[in-house]
Structures are given as structure tokens and as C-alpha cells.
Design an enzyme around this catalytic site. Structure first.
Site, PDB file in Angstrom:
ATOM      1  CE  LYS A 121     -44.041   8.253  -1.692  1.00 34.07           C
ATOM      2  NZ  LYS A 121     -44.895   9.082  -0.801  1.00 34.07           N
ATOM      3  NE  ARG A 167     -41.024  13.953  -3.654  1.00 30.91           N
ATOM      4  CZ  ARG A 167     -40.895  12.934  -2.816  1.00 30.91           C
ATOM      5  NH1 ARG A 167     -40.217  11.872  -3.159  1.00 30.91           N
ATOM      6  NH2 ARG A 167     -41.465  12.982  -1.645  1.00 30.91           N
ATOM      7  NE  ARG A 197     -42.909   8.598   8.154  1.00 33.01           N
ATOM      8  CZ  ARG A 197     -42.936   9.052   6.915  1.00 33.01           C
ATOM      9  NH1 ARG A 197     -43.211   8.233   5.917  1.00 33.01           N
ATOM     10  NH2 ARG A 197     -42.730  10.320   6.671  1.00 33.01           N
ATOM     11  NE  ARG A 239     -39.008  11.074   6.453  1.00 29.72           N
ATOM     12  CZ  ARG A 239     -39.686  10.819   5.347  1.00 29.72           C
ATOM     13  NH1 ARG A 239     -39.963   9.565   5.006  1.00 29.72           N
ATOM     14  NH2 ARG A 239     -40.108  11.790   4.573  1.00 29.72           N
ATOM     15  NE  ARG A 297     -42.678  15.318   3.590  1.00 31.53           N
ATOM     16  CZ  ARG A 297     -42.731  14.463   4.624  1.00 31.53           C
ATOM     17  NH1 ARG A 297     -42.587  14.901   5.865  1.00 31.53           N
ATOM     18  NH2 ARG A 297     -42.926  13.186   4.403  1.00 31.53           N
TER      19      ARG A 297
HETATM   20  P1  AP5 Z   1     -45.158   5.396   4.700  1.00 31.32           P
HETATM   21  O1  AP5 Z   1     -45.212   4.079   4.034  1.00 31.32           O
HETATM   22  O2  AP5 Z   1     -43.945   5.724   5.484  1.00 31.32           O
HETATM   23  O3  AP5 Z   1     -45.502   6.565   3.656  1.00 31.32           O
HETATM   24  P2  AP5 Z   1     -44.710   7.114   2.406  1.00 31.32           P
HETATM   25  O4  AP5 Z   1     -45.663   7.162   1.268  1.00 31.32           O
HETATM   26  O5  AP5 Z   1     -43.439   6.357   2.208  1.00 31.32           O
HETATM   27  O6  AP5 Z   1     -44.468   8.609   2.899  1.00 31.32           O
HETATM   28  P3  AP5 Z   1     -43.171   9.505   2.945  1.00 31.32           P
HETATM   29  O7  AP5 Z   1     -43.409  10.555   3.975  1.00 31.32           O
HETATM   30  O8  AP5 Z   1     -41.930   8.674   3.079  1.00 31.32           O
HETATM   31  O9  AP5 Z   1     -43.225  10.148   1.534  1.00 31.32           O
HETATM   32  P4  AP5 Z   1     -42.540  11.387   1.045  1.00 31.32           P
HETATM   33  O10 AP5 Z   1     -42.771  11.257  -0.387  1.00 31.32           O
HETATM   34  O11 AP5 Z   1     -42.984  12.644   1.667  1.00 31.32           O
HETATM   35  O12 AP5 Z   1     -41.008  11.224   1.588  1.00 31.32           O
HETATM   36  P5  AP5 Z   1     -39.668  10.811   0.869  1.00 31.32           P
HETATM   37  O13 AP5 Z   1     -38.813  10.145   1.859  1.00 31.32           O
HETATM   38  O14 AP5 Z   1     -39.937  10.150  -0.420  1.00 31.32           O
HETATM   39  O15 AP5 Z   1     -46.445   5.513   5.642  1.00 31.32           O
HETATM   40  C1  AP5 Z   1     -46.615   6.616   6.523  1.00 31.32           C
HETATM   41  C2  AP5 Z   1     -47.154   6.140   7.884  1.00 31.32           C
HETATM   42  O16 AP5 Z   1     -48.499   5.710   7.735  1.00 31.32           O
HETATM   43  C3  AP5 Z   1     -46.373   4.946   8.462  1.00 31.32           C
HETATM   44  O17 AP5 Z   1     -46.242   5.132   9.845  1.00 31.32           O
HETATM   45  C4  AP5 Z   1     -47.248   3.715   8.149  1.00 31.32           C
HETATM   46  O18 AP5 Z   1     -47.153   2.748   9.179  1.00 31.32           O
HETATM   47  C5  AP5 Z   1     -48.644   4.318   8.077  1.00 31.32           C
HETATM   48  N1  AP5 Z   1     -49.442   3.699   7.029  1.00 31.32           N
HETATM   49  C6  AP5 Z   1     -49.036   3.322   5.777  1.00 31.32           C
HETATM   50  N2  AP5 Z   1     -50.065   2.803   5.069  1.00 31.32           N
HETATM   51  C7  AP5 Z   1     -51.165   2.898   5.886  1.00 31.32           C
HETATM   52  C8  AP5 Z   1     -52.547   2.528   5.722  1.00 31.32           C
HETATM   53  N3  AP5 Z   1     -53.002   1.961   4.589  1.00 31.32           N
HETATM   54  N4  AP5 Z   1     -53.383   2.765   6.766  1.00 31.32           N
HETATM   55  C9  AP5 Z   1     -52.919   3.324   7.931  1.00 31.32           C
HETATM   56  N5  AP5 Z   1     -51.617   3.671   8.133  1.00 31.32           N
HETATM   57  C10 AP5 Z   1     -50.754   3.474   7.124  1.00 31.32           C
HETATM   58  O19 AP5 Z   1     -39.037  12.245   0.531  1.00 31.32           O
HETATM   59  C11 AP5 Z   1     -38.590  13.109   1.546  1.00 31.32           C
HETATM   60  C12 AP5 Z   1     -38.028  14.388   0.937  1.00 31.32           C
HETATM   61  O20 AP5 Z   1     -36.890  14.061   0.110  1.00 31.32           O
HETATM   62  C13 AP5 Z   1     -38.945  15.170   0.023  1.00 31.32           C
HETATM   63  O21 AP5 Z   1     -39.779  16.047   0.755  1.00 31.32           O
HETATM   64  C14 AP5 Z   1     -37.928  15.926  -0.850  1.00 31.32           C
HETATM   65  O22 AP5 Z   1     -37.391  17.022  -0.174  1.00 31.32           O
HETATM   66  C15 AP5 Z   1     -36.829  14.906  -1.034  1.00 31.32           C
HETATM   67  N6  AP5 Z   1     -36.967  14.058  -2.245  1.00 31.32           N
HETATM   68  C16 AP5 Z   1     -37.158  12.693  -2.267  1.00 31.32           C
HETATM   69  N7  AP5 Z   1     -37.250  12.254  -3.528  1.00 31.32           N
HETATM   70  C17 AP5 Z   1     -37.128  13.332  -4.332  1.00 31.32           C
HETATM   71  C18 AP5 Z   1     -37.166  13.507  -5.742  1.00 31.32           C
HETATM   72  N8  AP5 Z   1     -37.360  12.461  -6.575  1.00 31.32           N
HETATM   73  N9  AP5 Z   1     -37.039  14.771  -6.220  1.00 31.32           N
HETATM   74  C19 AP5 Z   1     -36.847  15.816  -5.398  1.00 31.32           C
HETATM   75  N10 AP5 Z   1     -36.796  15.725  -4.058  1.00 31.32           N
HETATM   76  C20 AP5 Z   1     -36.942  14.492  -3.516  1.00 31.32           C
HETATM   77 MG    MG Z   2     -41.379   6.856   2.410  1.00 37.91          MG
END
Ligand code: AP5
Ligand code: MG
Length: 214
Positions: A13, A88, A127, A161, A172
């Protein structure tokens, strides 16, 4: 144009949202990044976010809705935004619909990035980002052109992270399947849900998203 990128942790994402910022001038609204900024600032809310994120659980719906409500009221989103990490839960999706209706805004596409669980742990644990400009990298899939030097800003410090360890990722992923996946039928029923193959390489995923937006 207003979009949601929806998918499990590590689906890509953030990677794709940053590309769309560059190519289409949309604003990436990552609730995870917003929460990490709150953690860095400290304070009681930051402390709560730190503990919940470290456990891989979700923050309360009411707080997340308030954060996004404020954010989409700012003038810089006028050209369009990409929601990354929000909604979410079905409650967040319903609240978003109400907020968009109130502001006269439309949701153009909800793009599901479909990836099987087995590859997500490797993606997330490999990552890292540039400490200076935030550009994302991966130990195997997206290395800087010159080792140890950021392609974008020349920075030489990188960070990982706190929640990117195998144990937290498993929690997660569980949260995604239980709480977030039920949003998919919600948007399918509204005719805005599209799916891309998040297993494809990064450039190919970008092409699939561009085809949807074209
Ligand atoms: P990356 O693009 O970083 O993946 P991502 O989908 O952004 O994954 P996240 O871990 O950021 O998602 P998340 O939803 O767990 O975390 P968030 O910060 O939102 O890609 C990952 C890696 O793979 C990178 O190294 C990239 O280079 C590689 N890659 C990407 N695409 C690829 C491909 N096609 N092929 C190969 N490699 C690839 O949330 C964190 C925490 O915040 C949550 O756990 C929760 O506690 C809280 N939170 C956030 N939003 C909310 C909400 N709305 N409600 C409640 N709690 C929330
Ligand atoms: Mg992300």
C-alpha cells in the site's frame, strides 16, 4: 480522484501510494504514518499508539475517524487523496462514507491488493526506510542503487519499524482477516471495488493500478 488502497500488512500500500503521489499529485494519507508521528511526539495518545501498534492490534475506531476527518478537511487534499491504512473496520468505512457525503466528496476506487499470507512476513521483516526522507526499501526486493545511500536524498541512515518483526506481523495479519477483510464485501456491494495482483513485482502492480485509474 480519491482512492483507497486496501490490503494486509506488507501488501504494498505504502509503496504504491508514494508512486501515485509522484505521478498523479495525489496526497498519501497513511494512518500508520500519522500514528508513528504521534508516537515520536510522545504524550499520552502517543504512548497508547506505541503500545497498541507494538502489539499489532488496532487503535479505537472513534480516534481514527477523527484523525482522518480532520485530515481530509485540509486544503491540500483538493486534488485527490489515497487512503493507506484507513478504513480498517466496517465501522470506519461507514464513518468515512458519512464524512465524504458531508463534504461532497466521492470515492472513485477501492483497490484491493491481494497477496497470500506466506510472502507477507518476508516482505515486512525485510523492509526499511531512509531516516531522512522516508523512502522505502527492502533487503531483497527494493535495494538502493548504491548500497547504504538513499536514491532520493543521498541520506545514509536508515530505520526499521518497531512492529516489523515476525511475531507482530502474525498478529497484524490476524487482525486484517478478522477486522479489515469484511470491508471488501461492503465496497463490492457499492460497485467501487477493484483488485490487483499484489504478488506481481512492484512495477507490474503499478501498471495494474494505472489501468484501473485510466
Ligand atoms: P509496503 O508498501 O511498505 O506495505 P504496506 O502495505 O504499506 O504495509 P504496512 O506494513 O505499512 O501495512 P500495515 O497496514 O500493517 O501498517 P500501517 O502502517 O498501516 O511494502 C512492504 C515491503 O514489501 C516493502 O519493503 C516493499 O519494498 C516491499 N514490496 C512492496 N510491494 C512489493 C511487491 N509487489 N513485490 C515485492 N516486494 C514488495 O499500520 C500500522 C499499525 O497502525 C497497525 O497495526 C495499527 O496498530 C495502527 N493503525 C493504522 N491505521 C489504523 C486504523 N485505520 N485503525 C486502527 N489502527 C490503525
Ligand atoms: Mg504502509
Amino acid at each position: 480522484m480519491n482512492l483507497i488502497l486496501l490490503g494486509p500488512p506488507g501488501a504494498g500500500k505504502g509503496t504504491q501510494a508514494r508512486r501515485l503521489e509522484d505521478t498523479r499529485g495525489l496526497v498519501q494519507l497513511s494512518t500508520g504514518d500519522m500514528l508513528r508521528a504521534m508516537v515520536a511526539e510522545g504524550g499520552p495518545l502517543g504512548q497508547q499508539a506505541k503500545e497498541i501498534m507494538a502489539a499489532g492490534k488496532l487503535m479505537p475506531d472513534a480516534l481514527m475517524v477523527e484523525i482522518i476527518g480532520e485530515r481530509i478537511s485540509k486544503p491540500d487534499v483538493a486534488n485527490g487523496f489515497i487512503l493507506d491504512g484507513f478504513p480498517r473496520t466496517v465501522a470506519q468505512a461507514e464513518a468515512l462514507d458519512a464524512m465524504l457525503a458531508e463534504k461532497g466528496l466521492k470515492l472513485n476506487h477501492v483497490i484491493e491488493m491481494r497477496v497470500v499470507d506466506a510472502v507477507l512476513v518476508e516482505r515486512v521483516t525485510g523492509r526499511y526506510t531512509c531516516a531522512k526522507c522516508g523512502k522505502g526499501y527492502h533487503d531483497s526486493f527494493e535495494k538502493p542503487k548504491v548500497e547504504g545511500v538513499c536514491d532520493s536524498c543521498g541520506g545514509t541512515e536508515f530505520k526499521r519499524r518497531a512492529d516489523d518483526n515476525a511475531e507482530t506481523v502474525t498478529t497484524r495479519l490476524g487482525q486484517y482477516h478478522q477486522q479489515t477483510a469484511p470491508i471488501l464485501p461492503y465496497y463490492e456491494a457499492r460497485g467501487v471495488l477493484k483488485t490487483v495482483d499484489g504478488m506481481a513485482d512492484i512495477d507490474e502492480v503499478t501498471r495494474q493500478i494505472e489501468a484501473i485509474l485510466a
